[in-house]
Structures are given as structure tokens and as C-alpha cells.
Scaffold this active site. Structure first.
Site, PDB file in Angstrom:
ATOM      1  N   ARG A  49       0.775  -1.239   0.000  1.00  0.00           N
ATOM      2  CA  ARG A  49       0.000   0.000   0.000  1.00  0.00           C
ATOM      3  C   ARG A  49       0.806   1.290   0.000  1.00  0.00           C
ATOM      4  O   ARG A  49       0.259   2.355  -0.246  1.00  0.00           O
ATOM      5  CB  ARG A  49      -0.971  -0.003   1.187  1.00  0.00           C
ATOM      6  CG  ARG A  49      -2.134  -0.948   0.960  1.00  0.00           C
ATOM      7  CD  ARG A  49      -2.868  -1.240   2.244  1.00  0.00           C
ATOM      8  NE  ARG A  49      -2.001  -1.997   3.150  1.00  0.00           N
ATOM      9  CZ  ARG A  49      -2.389  -2.471   4.332  1.00  0.00           C
ATOM     10  NH1 ARG A  49      -3.594  -2.235   4.770  1.00  0.00           N
ATOM     11  NH2 ARG A  49      -1.552  -3.163   5.069  1.00  0.00           N
ATOM     12  N   ASP A  72      -0.392 -14.580   0.077  1.00  0.00           N
ATOM     13  CA  ASP A  72      -0.496 -14.449   1.523  1.00  0.00           C
ATOM     14  C   ASP A  72      -0.295 -15.803   2.180  1.00  0.00           C
ATOM     15  O   ASP A  72      -0.531 -16.842   1.547  1.00  0.00           O
ATOM     16  CB  ASP A  72      -1.861 -13.871   1.920  1.00  0.00           C
ATOM     17  CG  ASP A  72      -1.817 -13.308   3.333  1.00  0.00           C
ATOM     18  OD1 ASP A  72      -1.366 -12.172   3.493  1.00  0.00           O
ATOM     19  OD2 ASP A  72      -2.200 -14.030   4.273  1.00  0.00           O
ATOM     20  N   TYR A  94      -3.747 -17.825  13.442  1.00  0.00           N
ATOM     21  CA  TYR A  94      -4.912 -17.223  12.763  1.00  0.00           C
ATOM     22  C   TYR A  94      -6.054 -18.230  12.632  1.00  0.00           C
ATOM     23  O   TYR A  94      -7.225 -17.874  12.765  1.00  0.00           O
ATOM     24  CB  TYR A  94      -4.515 -16.698  11.374  1.00  0.00           C
ATOM     25  CG  TYR A  94      -3.573 -15.517  11.442  1.00  0.00           C
ATOM     26  CD1 TYR A  94      -4.061 -14.227  11.633  1.00  0.00           C
ATOM     27  CD2 TYR A  94      -2.198 -15.682  11.349  1.00  0.00           C
ATOM     28  CE1 TYR A  94      -3.205 -13.138  11.717  1.00  0.00           C
ATOM     29  CE2 TYR A  94      -1.329 -14.607  11.436  1.00  0.00           C
ATOM     30  CZ  TYR A  94      -1.839 -13.334  11.620  1.00  0.00           C
ATOM     31  OH  TYR A  94      -0.991 -12.271  11.721  1.00  0.00           O
TER      32      TYR A  94
END
Ligand code: CP3
Length: 344
Positions: A31, A77, A153
Site C-alpha cells: 500500500r 499471503d 490465525y
């Protein structure tokens, strides 16, 4: 005989120090780049971008074109493995990943053991597009998450500040937790081998949350699964070059290196430099260690920090990098300043 191409990055991993260290940045496609934000906006969701081979290849190549880094890392990812295992994985804007929690033994009983790698075909296609577009002297890095970090996660269903839910599950239900780890080990081996076949030159195993574990748990849940992945990959590709990133492992880095068989270890900014030089760089190549926050700062603070990293590590086998991912607010001019300072 054709000359074999010079790849400063791969040469460091083979044990040859480079006079000017190769450079890349963790999260270098992202980003902080306007050209990334533009592609991201037209791709739709984050996973849509990961699974669009042309666009994933494009954002992988953007930082190479702009900065001339010595390595490209495929845009994907670590959570694509739970996705390929059939778990629900979503990325909410501004919130990070959301998965269906896997926080008790009954739910673990429903976990698939074999990922559907057909779902990851776009990642392999993106790798081959990127490899075809890169100069021979630039390395292409494939990656996966280490089982411990991916499991944090999967168990909690989202990112957590202290990974408490995965740590609790490992204490309360070690057998169920071991099943998650074993599934991740087996599928990560297959995933990394497929990335090598598709064109990756080097592999990195990200263990972002290794540093929260006590030593015995670190050995069991971080080191041993990583060792098994590397053994499994090398059973098929004996000379596979592999970088480990056990973030926050500190004093345990020498034993991690010894046990896992990594060719290089990526090191965060908190590790004691002389200790790393003497106990880690003496055995394998070192990658890192610039604090991403000093890259946001820029100016003389950045120059001094780059000089310190170079003075500590550039006499040995070294890859210049950040100690963790680049932050979205980092000015591009500071990345250029860092590169000028490293390359002289
Ligand atoms: O380094 C690169 O440029 C290659 C791509 C890459 C991404 N994630 C893209 C990404 C890599 C190597 C990763 C690894 C990853 N993913 C890790 C381990 C390394 C690390 O940085 O600690 C972890 C823990 C994840 C899980 C993950 N993915 C989180 C927690 C988040 C949300 C937080 C965030 O940074 O936004 C993601 C999303 C993600 N992965 C983004 C990118 C570029 C941002 C998504 C967007 O563009 O909206």
C-alpha cells in the site's frame, strides 16, 4: 558454454558474500506504492488480487521496476493454505483477516488433511509469469507461513496481540493442536515444492509470531515443524534454498538455525547485533534488520541506522532488508535514500 547468470541474492544463500549486499524489503509490494493501490482498487478484494495471475504478477514486479531490488517476492499471503484446506478466509478492509475459528478438538476433527491445490493454481501461474519477466540476475522468492503462525490465525479466527488462543489450545489440547500443525506441515511441503516447480528460486518461511512462545514450546511448535518442512522439500529438491523468519526468536536463533537447516535467517530489529554476527552469521547468511519505523522517519536517523546495519553485517554473508514488513505510510523517497546508502 553459456555463462551461468550472476544472481547476487542466490549466491549469498550459497555462502558467497557480496561486496554490495543484495537488497529487498518484506511486504515490498503493497500500500505504500501508488501503483499498487491503483491495481488493488480495480482487483476487488485482496484475495481476488492474489488469485488473478496477471495482476498478482504485475504488483510483484512493480517494486522491482521502481527500485531495482535484487529479489521479487510473489504477491500472495500465508493464509491461502487454510483457504485451500477449505476454511473460510476473508480479508476485511481495515480489519485484517477473518477465518472460521478452529478452537476446540471437535472442530479440528473436521479439518481436511489435503489442500485443494487447484485453488492455488493462479499463484503458480503468477510465479511463472514473473519468472519469465524478471532478469536472470533477480531472484524470485516463493513463501509460506510457518505452521505455528498460520495456526494462530486458524485457531483464533483473526489476528491477536498475544496469540493467547493458540497458546492456550496448545496447552489444553496438545493432540488437537498437533493435528493442525501436522496438516500444515504436509501441505506446506507440497505448496513450496509446487512454487519451486512454477519458477521460484528461493523460499521463505514466515514465522511472524515465533517470539511469543516459551523455549520448550518454541522448539515443539516453531522449530520442529519448520525442520520437517525443510526436510520434506529437500527430499525432492536437495539444493532448495530456504530462508527462515522466526520473528522475535532472539537468543534461540542459533538453535533454530542448527535444527532447521535454513540457508539464511531473517532477523528483526530487536536482536543483539554482535550476538547475531558471532552466533548466527558465522553459520548461515543473515537477512534484515532495519527497523521499518526508521524508514518512515528518514533523514539522518535513517542514514545512521543503515550505516549501523551495514557496519555490523556487511563483512559477512548478508542480505539487506527490513526487520519486518514496510509500513503503508512510508515515503517512497525514504526507500530511495536507503537504497543509495546501501549501494553507495
Ligand atoms: O511481501 C510481499 O510483498 C509479498 C506479499 C505478502 C503479503 N502477506 C501480502 C499482503 C506476504 C509475504 C505476506 C505474508 C503474511 N501475511 C504474513 C507474514 C509476514 C508478516 O508480515 O508478518 C502474515 C502474518 C500475513 C497475514 C496477513 N495478511 C495479515 C495479518 C494481513 C492484514 C494486515 C495488513 O498488513 O494489512 C494481511 C493482508 C495483506 N497481505 C496485505 C498485503 C499486501 C494488505 C491487504 C491489502 O492490500 O488490502
Amino acid at each position: 558454454m553459456p555463462q551461468s547468470p550472476t544472481k547476487p541474492f542466490s549466491d549469498v544463500l550459497s555462502g558467497e558474500r557480496q561486496a554490495i549486499p543484495p537488497v529487498w524489503m518484506m511486504r515490498q509490494a503493497g500500500r505504500y506504492l501508488p501503483e499498487y493501490r491503483e491495481v488493488r482498487a480495480k482487483a476487488g478484494g485482496f484475495l481476488d488480487l492474489c488469485f488473478n495471475p496477471e495482476l498478482a504478477a504485475e504488483v510483484t514486479l512493480q517494486p522491482i521496476r521502481r527500485f531495482g531490488f535484487d529479489a521479487a517476492i510473489i504477491f500472495s499471503d500465508i493464509l491461502v493454505i487454510p483457504y485451500a484446506l477449505g476454511r473460510s478466509v476473508r480479508f476485511e478492509v481495515g480489519e485484517g483477516p477473518r477465518l472460521e475459528p478452529l478452537d476446540d478438538p471437535a472442530k479440528v476433527g473436521t479439518l481436511a488433511t489435503q489442500a485443494d491445490f487447484g485453488k492455488l493454481a493462479p499463484v503458480f501461474e503468477a510465479l511463472s509469469i514473473v519468472r519469465g519477466a524478471l532478469g536472470a540476475e533477480i531472484a524470485l522468492i516463493g513463501f509460506c507461513g510457518a505452521p505455528w503462525t498460520v495456526a494462530t490465525y486458524m485457531v483464533a479466527g483473526h489476528g491477536t496481540p498475544d496469540q493467547a488462543r493458540a497458546r492456550m489450545m496448545a496447552y489444553r489440547h496438545p493432540e488437537a493442536f498437533a493435528k493442525i500443525i501436522d496438516v500444515l506441515v504436509d501441505n506446506s511441503i507440497e505448496y513450496l515444492l509446487a512454487q519451486l516447480a512454477a519458477g521460484a528460486d528461493v523460499l521463505q518461511i514466515f514465522d511472524t509470531w515465533a517470539g511469543v512462545l516459551p523455549p520448550a514450546e518454541f522448539a515443539r511448535w516453531s522449530v520442529e515443524p519448520t525442520r520437517r518442512i525443510i526436510e520434506g522439500v529437500r527430499a525432492k529438491v536437495p539444493d532448495a534454498k530456504i530462508i527462515g523468519f522466526p520473528r522475535g526468536a532472539g537468543a534461540q536463533l542459533p538453535s533454530y538455525v542448527e535444527a532447521t537447516g535454513v540457508n539464511a535467517v531473517s532477523i528483526d530489529w530487536t536482536a543483539e547485533p554482535a550476538f547475531i554476527r558471532e552466533r548466527v552469521q558465522s553459520r548461515v547468511a543473515v537477512q534484515g534488520t532495519l527497523d521499518p519505523l526508521v524508514l518512515i522517519t528518514g533523514g539522518t536517523a535513517l542514514d545512521r541506522a543503515v550505516d549501523n546495519v551495514m557496519a555490523t553485517f556487511a563483512q559477512g554473508r548478508f542480505i539487506f532488508n527490513l526487520g519486518h514488513g514496510i509500513q503503508p505510510e512510508t515515503p517512497i523517497a525514504h526507500v530511495e535514500q536507503m537504497l543509495r546508502r546501501v549501494r553507495g
